[in-house]
Design a protein around this motif. Structure first.
Motif, PDB file in Angstrom:
ATOM      1  N   ALA A 167       0.827  -1.205   0.000  1.00  0.00           N
ATOM      2  CA  ALA A 167       0.000   0.000   0.000  1.00  0.00           C
ATOM      3  C   ALA A 167       0.865   1.261   0.000  1.00  0.00           C
ATOM      4  CB  ALA A 167      -0.925  -0.008   1.217  1.00  0.00           C
ATOM      5  N   GLU A 168       2.021   1.195   0.626  1.00  0.00           N
ATOM      6  CA  GLU A 168       2.910   2.356   0.679  1.00  0.00           C
ATOM      7  C   GLU A 168       3.483   2.660  -0.704  1.00  0.00           C
ATOM      8  OE1 GLU A 168       6.353   3.819   3.762  1.00  0.00           O
ATOM      9  OE2 GLU A 168       6.553   1.806   2.908  1.00  0.00           O
ATOM     10  N   VAL A 169       3.765   1.617  -1.466  1.00  0.00           N
ATOM     11  CA  VAL A 169       4.327   1.805  -2.807  1.00  0.00           C
ATOM     12  C   VAL A 169       3.287   2.382  -3.750  1.00  0.00           C
ATOM     13  CG1 VAL A 169       5.292   0.598  -4.808  1.00  0.00           C
ATOM     14  CG2 VAL A 169       6.054  -0.003  -2.507  1.00  0.00           C
ATOM     15  N   THR A 170       2.030   1.984  -3.577  1.00  0.00           N
ATOM     16  CA  THR A 170       0.945   2.442  -4.470  1.00  0.00           C
ATOM     17  C   THR A 170      -0.144   3.130  -3.643  1.00  0.00           C
ATOM     18  OG1 THR A 170      -0.112   0.272  -4.301  1.00  0.00           O
ATOM     19  CG2 THR A 170       1.404   0.634  -6.164  1.00  0.00           C
ATOM     20  N   PRO A 171       0.130   4.327  -3.109  1.00  0.00           N
ATOM     21  CA  PRO A 171      -0.842   4.993  -2.226  1.00  0.00           C
ATOM     22  C   PRO A 171      -2.141   5.361  -2.929  1.00  0.00           C
ATOM     23  CG  PRO A 171       0.948   6.475  -2.820  1.00  0.00           C
ATOM     24  CD  PRO A 171       1.358   5.124  -3.297  1.00  0.00           C
ATOM     25  N   GLU A 172      -2.107   5.455  -4.266  1.00  0.00           N
ATOM     26  CA  GLU A 172      -3.315   5.816  -5.003  1.00  0.00           C
ATOM     27  C   GLU A 172      -4.184   4.598  -5.324  1.00  0.00           C
ATOM     28  OE1 GLU A 172      -0.410   4.302  -7.793  1.00  0.00           O
ATOM     29  OE2 GLU A 172      -0.308   5.758  -6.156  1.00  0.00           O
ATOM     30  N   ASN A 173      -3.696   3.428  -5.047  1.00  0.00           N
ATOM     31  CA  ASN A 173      -4.421   2.191  -5.355  1.00  0.00           C
ATOM     32  C   ASN A 173      -5.385   1.870  -4.219  1.00  0.00           C
ATOM     33  OD1 ASN A 173      -5.241  -0.488  -5.765  1.00  0.00           O
ATOM     34  ND2 ASN A 173      -3.368  -0.981  -6.876  1.00  0.00           N
ATOM     35  N   ALA A 174      -6.673   2.058  -4.478  1.00  0.00           N
ATOM     36  CA  ALA A 174      -7.682   1.835  -3.435  1.00  0.00           C
ATOM     37  C   ALA A 174      -7.738   0.374  -3.007  1.00  0.00           C
ATOM     38  CB  ALA A 174      -9.053   2.284  -3.936  1.00  0.00           C
ATOM     39  N   ASP A 175      -7.539  -0.544  -3.954  1.00  0.00           N
ATOM     40  CA  ASP A 175      -7.560  -1.969  -3.609  1.00  0.00           C
ATOM     41  C   ASP A 175      -6.426  -2.322  -2.655  1.00  0.00           C
ATOM     42  OD1 ASP A 175      -9.787  -2.365  -5.169  1.00  0.00           O
ATOM     43  OD2 ASP A 175      -8.658  -3.053  -6.927  1.00  0.00           O
ATOM     44  N   ALA A 176      -5.234  -1.752  -2.897  1.00  0.00           N
ATOM     45  CA  ALA A 176      -4.090  -2.020  -2.031  1.00  0.00           C
ATOM     46  C   ALA A 176      -4.334  -1.492  -0.618  1.00  0.00           C
ATOM     47  CB  ALA A 176      -2.822  -1.402  -2.619  1.00  0.00           C
ATOM     48  N   GLN A 177      -4.962  -0.317  -0.522  1.00  0.00           N
ATOM     49  CA  GLN A 177      -5.266   0.249   0.796  1.00  0.00           C
ATOM     50  C   GLN A 177      -6.305  -0.608   1.527  1.00  0.00           C
ATOM     51  OE1 GLN A 177      -3.195   2.782   1.532  1.00  0.00           O
ATOM     52  NE2 GLN A 177      -2.498   2.543  -0.599  1.00  0.00           N
ATOM     53  N   ALA A 178      -7.301  -1.062   0.778  1.00  0.00           N
ATOM     54  CA  ALA A 178      -8.325  -1.918   1.382  1.00  0.00           C
ATOM     55  C   ALA A 178      -7.727  -3.248   1.840  1.00  0.00           C
ATOM     56  CB  ALA A 178      -9.462  -2.161   0.396  1.00  0.00           C
ATOM     57  N   ALA A 179      -6.821  -3.792   1.024  1.00  0.00           N
ATOM     58  CA  ALA A 179      -6.164  -5.051   1.394  1.00  0.00           C
ATOM     59  C   ALA A 179      -5.319  -4.861   2.648  1.00  0.00           C
ATOM     60  CB  ALA A 179      -5.303  -5.547   0.231  1.00  0.00           C
ATOM     61  N   MET A 180      -4.665  -3.703   2.765  1.00  0.00           N
ATOM     62  CA  MET A 180      -3.868  -3.413   3.952  1.00  0.00           C
ATOM     63  C   MET A 180      -4.753  -3.398   5.196  1.00  0.00           C
ATOM     64  SD  MET A 180      -1.879   0.120   4.965  1.00  0.00           S
ATOM     65  CE  MET A 180      -3.472   0.923   5.292  1.00  0.00           C
ATOM     66  N   ARG A 181      -5.884  -2.692   5.110  1.00  0.00           N
ATOM     67  CA  ARG A 181      -6.778  -2.608   6.270  1.00  0.00           C
ATOM     68  C   ARG A 181      -7.349  -3.981   6.633  1.00  0.00           C
ATOM     69  NH1 ARG A 181      -7.958   2.319   3.645  1.00  0.00           N
ATOM     70  NH2 ARG A 181      -9.659   1.362   2.447  1.00  0.00           N
ATOM     71  N   ALA A 182      -7.689  -4.767   5.617  1.00  0.00           N
ATOM     72  CA  ALA A 182      -8.220  -6.105   5.878  1.00  0.00           C
ATOM     73  C   ALA A 182      -7.173  -6.991   6.541  1.00  0.00           C
ATOM     74  CB  ALA A 182      -8.704  -6.740   4.578  1.00  0.00           C
ATOM     75  N   SER A 183      -5.932  -6.880   6.096  1.00  0.00           N
ATOM     76  CA  SER A 183      -4.862  -7.690   6.655  1.00  0.00           C
ATOM     77  C   SER A 183      -4.575  -7.297   8.101  1.00  0.00           C
ATOM     78  CB  SER A 183      -3.596  -7.525   5.803  1.00  0.00           C
ATOM     79  OG  SER A 183      -2.596  -8.411   6.220  1.00  0.00           O
ATOM     80  N   ILE A 184      -4.633  -6.000   8.392  1.00  0.00           N
ATOM     81  CA  ILE A 184      -4.421  -5.537   9.765  1.00  0.00           C
ATOM     82  C   ILE A 184      -5.561  -6.008  10.660  1.00  0.00           C
ATOM     83  CG2 ILE A 184      -4.341  -3.475  11.227  1.00  0.00           C
ATOM     84  CD1 ILE A 184      -2.815  -2.090   8.952  1.00  0.00           C
ATOM     85  N   GLU A 185      -6.792  -5.949  10.153  1.00  0.00           N
ATOM     86  CA  GLU A 185      -7.933  -6.422  10.942  1.00  0.00           C
ATOM     87  C   GLU A 185      -7.827  -7.922  11.205  1.00  0.00           C
ATOM     88  OE1 GLU A 185     -11.110  -7.093  13.156  1.00  0.00           O
ATOM     89  OE2 GLU A 185     -10.136  -5.167  12.735  1.00  0.00           O
ATOM     90  N   ALA A 186      -7.311  -8.691  10.232  1.00  0.00           N
ATOM     91  CA  ALA A 186      -7.115 -10.130  10.446  1.00  0.00           C
ATOM     92  C   ALA A 186      -6.105 -10.377  11.558  1.00  0.00           C
ATOM     93  CB  ALA A 186      -6.667 -10.795   9.147  1.00  0.00           C
ATOM     94  N   ALA A 187      -5.043  -9.562  11.585  1.00  0.00           N
ATOM     95  CA  ALA A 187      -4.049  -9.693  12.649  1.00  0.00           C
ATOM     96  C   ALA A 187      -4.660  -9.329  13.998  1.00  0.00           C
ATOM     97  CB  ALA A 187      -2.844  -8.805  12.356  1.00  0.00           C
ATOM     98  N   ASN A 188      -5.451  -8.251  14.033  1.00  0.00           N
ATOM     99  CA  ASN A 188      -6.099  -7.859  15.282  1.00  0.00           C
ATOM    100  C   ASN A 188      -7.072  -8.936  15.764  1.00  0.00           C
ATOM    101  OD1 ASN A 188      -4.762  -5.394  15.434  1.00  0.00           O
ATOM    102  ND2 ASN A 188      -6.364  -4.289  14.331  1.00  0.00           N
TER     103      ASN A 188
END
Length: 210
Positions: A167-188
Motif C-alpha cells: 500500500a505504501e508503494v501504491t498509495p493511489e491504489n484503493a484496492d491495495a489500501q483496502a487489502a492493507m486494512r483487511a490484513s491488519i484487521e485479520a491480525a487484530n
C-alpha cells in the motif's frame, strides 16, 4: 475458539480408542477361554500381547504420566500463560490487577510508516515472550492450540506488514489500501482470538485445580 473443536476431537478419539481396547480385550479373553488357539499359535499370541501392551501404554499409561507432569508443572505453566496474556493485552485499556484483559490492536489510521512501526513492535513483543516460554510450554504443558494460535498470529503480522508495504508503494491504489486494512484487521482478530484462547485454558486449569 479454535481450541474447542480440537479438544473435542481428541476426547472423542480417546473414547473410541478406549472402547476399541476393551473390545479387543474381550475378544482375546473369549478366544483364550473357548479355544486353545493361543497355545497352538505361539507367535500369534506374542503379537497379540504386544499389540495390547502398546495400546495400554498409548491410551492409558502414557496419558497418565503426561497428566502427572502437567499437574506438577502447573504453577510454571500458569505463569507462562499469564505472561503471554499480559503481553497480548493493551496496558492502557486492560485492568491487569483485576484480571480484565483487553486485546491489543494495531491502528491502521496513521501513515504507512507508523503502521509498519506498530506491526514491527507487535511482532517483536510476541517474539520475545515466545522465546521466553515456547520451549517450556512445548515440553511441559498441553497447550498446543495456544502455540499454534500464536504462530498463526506471527504469520498474520508478516502478511499485514507485506500488505502495508504494498500500500505504501501504491498509495493511489484503493484496492491495495483496502487489502492493507483487511490484513491488519485479520491480525487484530488473531490477537483477540489468542487472548480468548489463553483465558479459556487458564479457566479450565483453575477448575481442575479447585
Amino acid at each position: 475458539m479454535q481450541g474447542h473443536p480440537s479438544r473435542t476431537r481428541r476426547k472423542l478419539l480417546r473414547i473410541a480408542g478406549s472402547a476399541a481396547l476393551v473390545l479387543v480385550f474381550v475378544i482375546v479373553i473369549w478366544i483364550d477361554l473357548t479355544t486353545g488357539v493361543w497355545q497352538q499359535a505361539v507367535i500369534l499370541s506374542g503379537i497379540a500381547a504386544g499389540v495390547l501392551t502398546f495400546l495400554l501404554t498409548a491410551l492409558f499409561f502414557e496419558r497418565w504420566m503426561s497428566g502427572a507432569d502437567h499437574r506438577r508443572w502447573y504453577p510454571v505453566t500458569h505463569l507462562a500463560l499469564t505472561d503471554l496474556l499480559h503481553t497480548l493485552g493493551d496496558e492502557e485499556r486492560s485492568q491487569l490487577s483485576r484480571g480484565v484483559i483487553v486485546a491489543r490492536a494495531i491502528d491502521d489510521a496513521g501513515d504507512h510508516a507508523q503502521v509498519l512501526e506498530a506491526i514491527h513492535s507487535e511482532r517483536r513483543t510476541i517474539t520475545q515472550v515466545l522465546v521466553r516460554w515456547a520451549g517450556f510450554l512445548a515440553a511441559s504443558a498441553d497447550v498446543q492450540g495456544i502455540m499454534d494460535h500464536i504462530a498463526a498470529l506471527a504469520l498474520r503480522l508478516d502478511a499485514a506488514r507485506d500488505a502495508v508495504l504494498e500500500a505504501e508503494v501504491t498509495p493511489e491504489n484503493a484496492d491495495a489500501q483496502a487489502a492493507m486494512r483487511a490484513s491488519i484487521e485479520a491480525a487484530n482478530a488473531s490477537i483477540r482470538g489468542a487472548v480468548d484462547e489463553i483465558e479459556a485454558v487458564l479457566h479450565t486449569f483453575a477448575k481442575k485445580q479447585a
